[in-house]
Each structure stands twice: as structure tokens, then as C-alpha cells.
Design an enzyme around this catalytic site. Sequence first.
Site, PDB file in Angstrom:
ATOM      1  N   GLY A  14      44.659  50.982  41.100  1.00 21.07           N
ATOM      2  CA  GLY A  14      44.422  49.607  40.657  1.00 21.07           C
ATOM      3  C   GLY A  14      44.284  49.502  39.148  1.00 21.07           C
ATOM      4  N   ALA A  16      46.603  48.783  36.927  1.00 19.28           N
ATOM      5  CA  ALA A  16      47.625  47.975  36.237  1.00 19.28           C
ATOM      6  C   ALA A  16      47.034  46.758  35.545  1.00 19.28           C
ATOM      7  CB  ALA A  16      48.697  47.533  37.233  1.00 19.28           C
ATOM      8  N   TYR A 154      32.699  41.773  51.990  1.00 21.47           N
ATOM      9  CA  TYR A 154      32.858  42.450  50.684  1.00 21.47           C
ATOM     10  C   TYR A 154      31.581  43.231  50.350  1.00 21.47           C
ATOM     11  CZ  TYR A 154      33.677  43.129  45.655  1.00 21.47           C
ATOM     12  OH  TYR A 154      33.835  43.687  44.402  1.00 21.47           O
ATOM     13  N   THR A 191      37.759  38.645  35.751  1.00 21.08           N
ATOM     14  CA  THR A 191      39.119  38.994  36.215  1.00 21.08           C
ATOM     15  C   THR A 191      39.483  38.006  37.331  1.00 21.08           C
ATOM     16  OG1 THR A 191      38.515  40.419  38.091  1.00 21.08           O
ATOM     17  CG2 THR A 191      38.558  41.471  35.917  1.00 21.08           C
TER      18      THR A 191
HETATM   19  N1  LIG Z   1      35.586  41.669  38.726  1.00 21.15           N
HETATM   20  C1  LIG Z   1      34.335  41.862  39.116  1.00 21.15           C
HETATM   21  O1  LIG Z   1      33.435  41.039  38.862  1.00 21.15           O
HETATM   22  C2  LIG Z   1      33.955  43.109  39.854  1.00 21.15           C
HETATM   23  C3  LIG Z   1      32.579  43.356  40.030  1.00 21.15           C
HETATM   24  C4  LIG Z   1      32.198  44.501  40.716  1.00 21.15           C
HETATM   25  C5  LIG Z   1      33.136  45.362  41.204  1.00 21.15           C
HETATM   26  N2  LIG Z   1      34.468  45.100  41.012  1.00 21.15           N
HETATM   27  C6  LIG Z   1      35.411  46.063  41.564  1.00 21.15           C
HETATM   28  O2  LIG Z   1      36.192  46.590  40.503  1.00 21.15           O
HETATM   29  C7  LIG Z   1      37.490  46.940  40.993  1.00 21.15           C
HETATM   30  C8  LIG Z   1      38.545  46.276  40.133  1.00 21.15           C
HETATM   31  O3  LIG Z   1      38.379  44.872  40.236  1.00 21.15           O
HETATM   32  P1  LIG Z   1      39.059  43.838  39.220  1.00 21.15           P
HETATM   33  O4  LIG Z   1      38.080  42.748  39.011  1.00 21.15           O
HETATM   34  O5  LIG Z   1      39.624  44.558  38.060  1.00 21.15           O
HETATM   35  O6  LIG Z   1      40.213  43.264  40.167  1.00 21.15           O
HETATM   36  P2  LIG Z   1      41.654  42.696  39.776  1.00 21.15           P
HETATM   37  O7  LIG Z   1      42.048  41.830  40.916  1.00 21.15           O
HETATM   38  O8  LIG Z   1      41.656  42.121  38.393  1.00 21.15           O
HETATM   39  O9  LIG Z   1      42.559  44.012  39.748  1.00 21.15           O
HETATM   40  C9  LIG Z   1      42.713  44.793  40.902  1.00 21.15           C
HETATM   41  C10 LIG Z   1      43.901  45.700  40.743  1.00 21.15           C
HETATM   42  O10 LIG Z   1      44.034  46.389  42.006  1.00 21.15           O
HETATM   43  C11 LIG Z   1      45.387  46.309  42.401  1.00 21.15           C
HETATM   44  N3  LIG Z   1      45.509  46.367  43.857  1.00 21.15           N
HETATM   45  C12 LIG Z   1      45.164  45.429  44.769  1.00 21.15           C
HETATM   46  N4  LIG Z   1      45.511  45.828  46.003  1.00 21.15           N
HETATM   47  C13 LIG Z   1      46.073  47.058  45.871  1.00 21.15           C
HETATM   48  C14 LIG Z   1      46.655  47.977  46.770  1.00 21.15           C
HETATM   49  N5  LIG Z   1      46.738  47.731  48.095  1.00 21.15           N
HETATM   50  N6  LIG Z   1      47.139  49.154  46.295  1.00 21.15           N
HETATM   51  C15 LIG Z   1      47.080  49.426  44.963  1.00 21.15           C
HETATM   52  N7  LIG Z   1      46.576  48.577  44.052  1.00 21.15           N
HETATM   53  C16 LIG Z   1      46.067  47.406  44.504  1.00 21.15           C
HETATM   54  C17 LIG Z   1      45.903  44.984  41.840  1.00 21.15           C
HETATM   55  O11 LIG Z   1      47.328  44.965  41.751  1.00 21.15           O
HETATM   56  C18 LIG Z   1      45.213  44.926  40.483  1.00 21.15           C
HETATM   57  O12 LIG Z   1      45.970  45.562  39.487  1.00 21.15           O
HETATM   58  C19 LIG Z   1      37.501  46.515  42.470  1.00 21.15           C
HETATM   59  O13 LIG Z   1      37.171  47.613  43.286  1.00 21.15           O
HETATM   60  C20 LIG Z   1      36.403  45.474  42.534  1.00 21.15           C
HETATM   61  O14 LIG Z   1      35.871  45.342  43.830  1.00 21.15           O
HETATM   62  C21 LIG Z   1      34.890  44.001  40.338  1.00 21.15           C
END
Ligand SMILES: NC(=O)c1ccc[n+]([C@@H]2O[C@H](COP(=O)([O-])OP(=O)(O)OC[C@H]3O[C@@H](n4cnc5c(N)ncnc54)[C@H](O)[C@@H]3O)[C@@H](O)[C@H]2O)c1
Length: 265
Positions: A14, A16, A154, A191
Site C-alpha cells: 500500500g 503507492a 474496522y 488521506t
Molecule cells: N488515514 C488514517 O487516518 C489512518 C489512521 C490509522 C491507521 N491507518 C492505516 O494506515 C494504512 C494506510 O492508510 P492510508 O490512510 O494511507 O490509506 P489510503 O487509502 O490513502 O492508501 C491505502 C493504499 O493501500 C492500497 N491498497 C488498497 N487495497 C489494496 C490491496 N488489496 N492490495 C494492495 N494495496 C491496496 C491503495 O491503493 C492505497 O495506495 C492503513 O492500514 C490504514 O488502516 C490510517
Amino acid sequence: MVFDIKNKIALITGGAAGIGLAYTRELLRNGAKAVTIADVDASKGEKSAKDLNAEFGGNKVIFVQTDVTKADQLEAAFKTAINTWKGLDIVINNAGIMNDANWELQIAINCNHVVRGSLLAIQYMGKNHGGKGGVVVNIASILGLQELAGCPVYVGTKHFVVGLDRSFGTPFFHNLTGIQFLTMCPGVTDTPLISEAGRFALQGMGNIAKELVEGLGSLPEQAPEDVAKGMITLITKGENGSVWVAEGGEPIYEVKIPQRQTLRK
Ligand SMILES: NC(=O)c1ccc[n+]([C@@H]2O[C@H](COP(=O)([O-])OP(=O)(O)OC[C@H]3O[C@@H](n4cnc5c(N)ncnc54)[C@H](O)[C@@H]3O)[C@@H](O)[C@H]2O)c1
């Protein structure tokens, strides 16, 4: 334990976009030799790899299109990474979605992929398989440490990551594999996962989308780069099995999870 990022080789699922992309950039800024981005989104993945190679001068990032819910694709990403860079030291199992409406897919990505990514890391880096050890960071959330009515599934997936990682982060696995397992719990980070969350709440549950948006909105916000800075602290200083929070743009801090015997009401 102190771990030096200089000249280390990383794989980030993930990576990208979003926080994963920020981890990639921050690792390179801190002297990592190379990063493999394993992500399902080909256009974002290709572009991010191209941009990062331009920014950091040369061939330091490859993108491998990978749907982390597909076991063969995830293993292929590990193999490509190792064949390309001739090693692997850091794995960040970061891909994740917030989508209780499609909770089975959410569990496949947020839980199953983190298990498989951890097992592959042991297979390809573990001393028990002829490797030299390394670091695995699994991405949970502050929602792995608290409840939230707006997204119960979640929240469950992120509690799963905390329990899994703390158990892989025990002396038994460290003695066996030479790998440190660390848990990152980001707070609310700007994000699409957050900005679009309301569209993916559980169906048929009254005003749950509003509950989710308000619940997330009540928590302190930060930028992906804030979490990425914390990732460097975590990888370089985190003790095996430790769980850390990066919230509100503040410096990352470790949490102490109480022994269950002390929890009796
Ligand atoms: N944004 C937040 O507030 C937050 C808070 C706590 C935890 N997180 C965690 O951090 C991580 C990243 O989150 P983010 O906010 O950057 O999300 P995002 O949606 O901005 O990015 C997620 C990335 O994962 C990729 N992805 C999705 N499904 C996929 C798959 N099946 N195979 C491969 N890649 C896949 C997407 O293409 C994208 O590039 C996640 O595990 C999320 O649960 C995010």
C-alpha cells in the site's frame, strides 16, 4: 534496540499513496538503499516510483502491482524485491481500507494480508530460513486501542493487528527469526481513507455514517508526513513487540498495554 536504516532494503504494501507513500519517502530520506512498493493501484504506483526515483537520484524504488488479498501476488512482490535488490531488511504491512460495508474485503486486507505479510517476512528474512533477520512493522491504528461506534469491524481489524504483532513480537519469535515486530498506531491522518470514510459505513444501521464522520472528526488530525517521521523513530528505536501511537502531529510515543490480570472490574 537500535536499528540503522542506512543502506537497508524495504518493502511496503500500500505504498503507492497516502501514509505508505510518506513512509517510502522518509525511509529514502534516512538513507535506505531501496524500497519496493507493493500496491494494487498501478497508475499511482508507477507514478510514485518514477517521482521518487527522480527525487532521490537513480534506481531506488520499484513498483510491483500487487493485490495483497492474493497470496501468489504478495509472495511474488517479496520475490521480485529480493531478486532486484539482493536482500530484504524492513517490511511494512501497511495496505488497509476502512470499509465496514464490505467487511469481508476489509478483513482480507487489514487482517489476512498482515498475517501473510508477516509470515512471508519470516520466510524470506528469518534466521530460521537462512536469513539475517530484520524489522517488520504492522500498521494498526489508534482504533486498535479504543472503540468507535461508527466502524466496529474496522476497529476489530486493528485490534487484531495489535494482538498479532505483540505475539510475533515475543522473545520466542525473536530467538527463532531474528526479526523485530513493531506496531504503529496512527491517529486520524489526512488521506482518502478518512475523507471518504462516511461512504463505506455499515449498511442499515441508522445514522452510522454520521456517527463515523463525527467520531473521526472529534479526533486530532495530522499529515501523512507526521506519521512517516514517527516511523523512523519506531524502526530505529522501537523494542521488539512494542506498540506506538503517532497522533496529532506530536512526537510518536510507546503505549503500555496492561496485563489482563489487572483489568478485573
Ligand atoms: N488515514 C488514517 O487516518 C489512518 C489512521 C490509522 C491507521 N491507518 C492505516 O494506515 C494504512 C494506510 O492508510 P492510508 O490512510 O494511507 O490509506 P489510503 O487509502 O490513502 O492508501 C491505502 C493504499 O493501500 C492500497 N491498497 C488498497 N487495497 C489494496 C490491496 N488489496 N492490495 C494492495 N494495496 C491496496 C491503495 O491503493 C492505497 O495506495 C492503513 O492500514 C490504514 O488502516 C490510517
